[in-house]
Write a protein that holds these residues in place. Structure first.
Motif, mmCIF file in Angstrom:
data_model
loop_
_atom_site.group_PDB
_atom_site.id
_atom_site.type_symbol
_atom_site.label_atom_id
_atom_site.label_comp_id
_atom_site.label_asym_id
_atom_site.label_seq_id
_atom_site.Cartn_x
_atom_site.Cartn_y
_atom_site.Cartn_z
ATOM 1 N N ILE A 1 -51.752 70.191 -14.681
ATOM 2 C CA ILE A 1 -50.382 70.546 -15.218
ATOM 3 C C ILE A 1 -49.918 68.961 -15.641
ATOM 4 O O ILE A 1 -50.461 68.194 -15.581
ATOM 5 C CB ILE A 1 -49.572 71.274 -13.982
ATOM 6 N N ARG A 2 -48.490 69.371 -16.130
ATOM 7 C CA ARG A 2 -47.808 68.185 -16.725
ATOM 8 C C ARG A 2 -46.450 68.311 -16.314
ATOM 9 O O ARG A 2 -46.066 69.463 -15.909
ATOM 10 C CB ARG A 2 -47.987 67.929 -18.282
ATOM 11 N N ASP A 3 -45.325 67.497 -16.464
ATOM 12 C CA ASP A 3 -44.206 67.420 -16.262
ATOM 13 C C ASP A 3 -43.724 67.815 -14.824
ATOM 14 O O ASP A 3 -42.938 68.722 -14.373
ATOM 15 C CB ASP A 3 -43.426 68.712 -17.293
ATOM 16 N N SER A 4 -44.521 67.179 -14.097
ATOM 17 C CA SER A 4 -44.662 67.554 -12.558
ATOM 18 C C SER A 4 -43.128 67.195 -12.029
ATOM 19 O O SER A 4 -42.993 68.157 -11.026
ATOM 20 C CB SER A 4 -45.679 66.616 -11.766
ATOM 21 N N ALA A 5 -42.358 66.422 -12.134
ATOM 22 C CA ALA A 5 -41.159 66.243 -11.614
ATOM 23 C C ALA A 5 -40.229 67.272 -11.904
ATOM 24 O O ALA A 5 -39.548 67.743 -11.011
ATOM 25 C CB ALA A 5 -40.406 64.831 -12.145
ATOM 26 N N ASP A 6 -40.489 67.891 -13.052
ATOM 27 C CA ASP A 6 -39.477 69.012 -13.369
ATOM 28 C C ASP A 6 -40.103 70.433 -13.007
ATOM 29 O O ASP A 6 -39.388 71.248 -12.855
ATOM 30 C CB ASP A 6 -39.278 69.198 -15.043
ATOM 31 N N VAL A 7 -41.290 70.468 -12.739
ATOM 32 C CA VAL A 7 -41.990 71.762 -12.182
ATOM 33 C C VAL A 7 -41.700 71.856 -10.929
ATOM 34 O O VAL A 7 -41.318 72.960 -10.218
ATOM 35 C CB VAL A 7 -43.734 71.691 -12.267
ATOM 36 N N ALA A 8 -41.450 70.750 -10.036
ATOM 37 C CA ALA A 8 -41.019 70.676 -8.651
ATOM 38 C C ALA A 8 -39.800 71.224 -8.576
ATOM 39 O O ALA A 8 -39.384 71.846 -7.395
ATOM 40 C CB ALA A 8 -40.918 69.272 -8.229
ATOM 41 N N LYS A 9 -39.075 71.492 -9.561
ATOM 42 C CA LYS A 9 -37.321 71.897 -9.668
ATOM 43 C C LYS A 9 -37.430 73.224 -9.701
ATOM 44 O O LYS A 9 -36.462 74.164 -9.579
ATOM 45 C CB LYS A 9 -36.458 71.124 -10.494
ATOM 46 N N VAL A 10 -38.556 74.113 -10.030
ATOM 47 C CA VAL A 10 -38.609 75.511 -10.522
ATOM 48 C C VAL A 10 -39.088 76.168 -9.344
ATOM 49 O O VAL A 10 -39.958 75.949 -8.309
ATOM 50 C CB VAL A 10 -39.881 75.676 -11.725
ATOM 51 N N ASN A 11 -38.538 77.371 -9.136
ATOM 52 C CA ASN A 11 -38.552 78.343 -7.845
ATOM 53 C C ASN A 11 -39.839 79.004 -8.090
ATOM 54 O O ASN A 11 -39.852 80.164 -8.403
ATOM 55 C CB ASN A 11 -37.395 79.113 -7.764
ATOM 56 N N ILE A 12 -40.998 78.349 -7.993
ATOM 57 C CA ILE A 12 -42.370 79.088 -8.205
ATOM 58 C C ILE A 12 -43.486 78.213 -7.664
ATOM 59 O O ILE A 12 -43.307 76.892 -7.570
ATOM 60 C CB ILE A 12 -42.763 79.253 -9.400
ATOM 61 N N GLY A 13 -44.459 78.797 -6.783
ATOM 62 C CA GLY A 13 -45.409 78.093 -6.200
ATOM 63 C C GLY A 13 -46.509 77.627 -7.510
ATOM 64 O O GLY A 13 -46.856 78.265 -8.182
ATOM 65 N N VAL A 14 -46.899 76.299 -7.376
ATOM 66 C CA VAL A 14 -47.878 75.811 -8.172
ATOM 67 C C VAL A 14 -48.733 74.894 -7.533
ATOM 68 O O VAL A 14 -48.279 73.907 -6.856
ATOM 69 C CB VAL A 14 -47.293 74.940 -9.141
ATOM 70 N N LYS A 15 -49.855 75.189 -7.519
ATOM 71 C CA LYS A 15 -51.052 74.353 -7.003
ATOM 72 C C LYS A 15 -52.132 73.932 -7.968
ATOM 73 O O LYS A 15 -52.314 74.987 -8.927
ATOM 74 C CB LYS A 15 -52.050 75.069 -5.976
ATOM 75 N N ALA A 16 -52.468 72.929 -8.134
ATOM 76 C CA ALA A 16 -53.235 72.380 -9.514
ATOM 77 C C ALA A 16 -54.085 71.238 -8.670
ATOM 78 O O ALA A 16 -53.920 70.707 -7.566
ATOM 79 C CB ALA A 16 -52.460 72.178 -10.713
ATOM 80 N N LEU A 17 -55.184 70.752 -9.584
ATOM 81 C CA LEU A 17 -55.896 69.659 -9.359
ATOM 82 C C LEU A 17 -55.327 68.372 -9.257
ATOM 83 O O LEU A 17 -55.302 67.479 -8.705
ATOM 84 C CB LEU A 17 -57.177 69.520 -10.112
ATOM 85 N N ALA A 18 -54.516 68.193 -10.568
ATOM 86 C CA ALA A 18 -53.761 66.763 -10.856
ATOM 87 C C ALA A 18 -52.765 67.163 -12.024
ATOM 88 O O ALA A 18 -52.721 68.123 -12.507
ATOM 89 C CB ALA A 18 -55.060 65.895 -11.412
ATOM 90 N N THR A 19 -52.251 65.727 -12.539
ATOM 91 C CA THR A 19 -51.362 66.004 -13.476
ATOM 92 C C THR A 19 -51.993 65.042 -14.602
ATOM 93 O O THR A 19 -52.886 64.158 -14.600
ATOM 94 C CB THR A 19 -50.042 65.339 -13.185
ATOM 95 N N ILE A 20 -51.532 65.250 -15.899
ATOM 96 C CA ILE A 20 -51.880 64.612 -17.151
ATOM 97 C C ILE A 20 -50.994 64.880 -18.194
ATOM 98 O O ILE A 20 -50.323 66.130 -18.285
ATOM 99 C CB ILE A 20 -53.420 65.276 -17.553
ATOM 100 N N PRO A 21 -50.451 63.845 -19.150
ATOM 101 C CA PRO A 21 -49.391 64.080 -20.236
ATOM 102 C C PRO A 21 -50.015 64.986 -21.284
ATOM 103 O O PRO A 21 -49.210 65.793 -21.876
ATOM 104 C CB PRO A 21 -48.978 62.731 -20.520
ATOM 105 N N ARG A 22 -51.198 65.085 -21.590
ATOM 106 C CA ARG A 22 -51.802 65.754 -22.686
ATOM 107 C C ARG A 22 -51.740 67.235 -22.474
ATOM 108 O O ARG A 22 -52.007 67.820 -21.551
ATOM 109 C CB ARG A 22 -53.451 65.319 -22.952
ATOM 110 N N LYS A 23 -51.058 67.899 -23.565
ATOM 111 C CA LYS A 23 -50.984 69.350 -23.602
ATOM 112 C C LYS A 23 -52.238 70.123 -24.241
ATOM 113 O O LYS A 23 -53.069 69.389 -24.781
ATOM 114 C CB LYS A 23 -49.778 69.922 -24.370
ATOM 115 N N THR A 24 -52.372 71.432 -24.029
ATOM 116 C CA THR A 24 -53.619 72.219 -24.561
ATOM 117 C C THR A 24 -53.386 72.172 -26.040
ATOM 118 O O THR A 24 -52.345 72.270 -26.609
ATOM 119 C CB THR A 24 -53.756 73.592 -23.891
ATOM 120 N N ILE A 25 -54.266 72.867 -26.662
ATOM 121 C CA ILE A 25 -54.358 73.222 -28.069
ATOM 122 C C ILE A 25 -54.446 74.734 -27.999
ATOM 123 O O ILE A 25 -55.128 75.282 -27.194
ATOM 124 C CB ILE A 25 -55.687 72.626 -28.888
ATOM 125 N N LYS A 26 -53.464 75.277 -28.922
ATOM 126 C CA LYS A 26 -53.499 76.864 -28.806
ATOM 127 C C LYS A 26 -54.621 77.554 -29.615
ATOM 128 O O LYS A 26 -54.363 77.290 -30.865
ATOM 129 C CB LYS A 26 -52.069 77.215 -29.040
#
Length: 158
Positions: free
Chosen positions: A95-120
């Motif tokens: 995932i990315r934006d981990s500090a902001d994801v931590a403020k969202v009321n949803i459970g999130v489990k992932a392997l790690a963080t990285i700044p690069r986004k996906t290509i759609k």
């Protein structure tokens, strides 16, 4: 409120226990629900589409093949999922934006963080059996997650 340790102690080998490869990133560490699956490599188009649907009582399980090259989700996607009632998401990837994801009321489990986004590219497959973290994630099964890990069951336990 459930605890994965108590669920395991009660049901033992009737449940699966995921390998401890995930980190907690969401605003909720404890979440559970019926599994919805998605397989997608470095493309979060279908993740967004899933989070645009009603997720009440559901957990999205995403097999990103363990890719460390880009993030399958960030804060905007987490907020979208939360706004549509999703209990949580488990991502075999980053995932990315981990500090902001931590403020969202949803459970999130992932392997790690990285700044690069996906290509759609609008690529992915939904509602298929997945296997990673030494367990099978089948659509319709139930996932229970907390600080101690993830337990999978064929039917609702709580």
């Amino acid at each position: 409120m459930f605890k994965t340790t108590d669920l395991y102690d009660e049901y033992l080998e009737a449940v699966q226990v995921a390998a401890p490869i995930f980190r907690d990133y969401g605003g909720r560490q404890r979440f559970c629900g019926q599994i919805v699956t998605l397989k997608a490599l470095e493309d979060n188009s279908y993740l967004k589409a899933s989070f645009e649907s009603d997720g009440r009582g559901k957990v999205l399980v995403v097999d990103g093949a363990g890719s460390m090259r880009c993030a399958m989700m960030g804060d905007v996607m987490a907020a979208l999922g939360a706004s549509n009632g999703w209990e949580g998401v488990v991502i075999n990837g980053c995932i990315r934006d981990s500090a902001d994801v931590a403020k969202v009321n949803i459970g999130v489990k992932a392997l790690a963080t990285i700044p690069r986004k996906t290509i759609k590219r609008n690529q992915g497959v939904i509602d298929i059996p997945l296997h990673f973290a030494d367990v099978n994630f089948n659509p319709g099964d139930y996932l229970y997650a907390d600080e101690d890990g993830i337990v999978i069951a064929k039917h609702a336990l709580v």
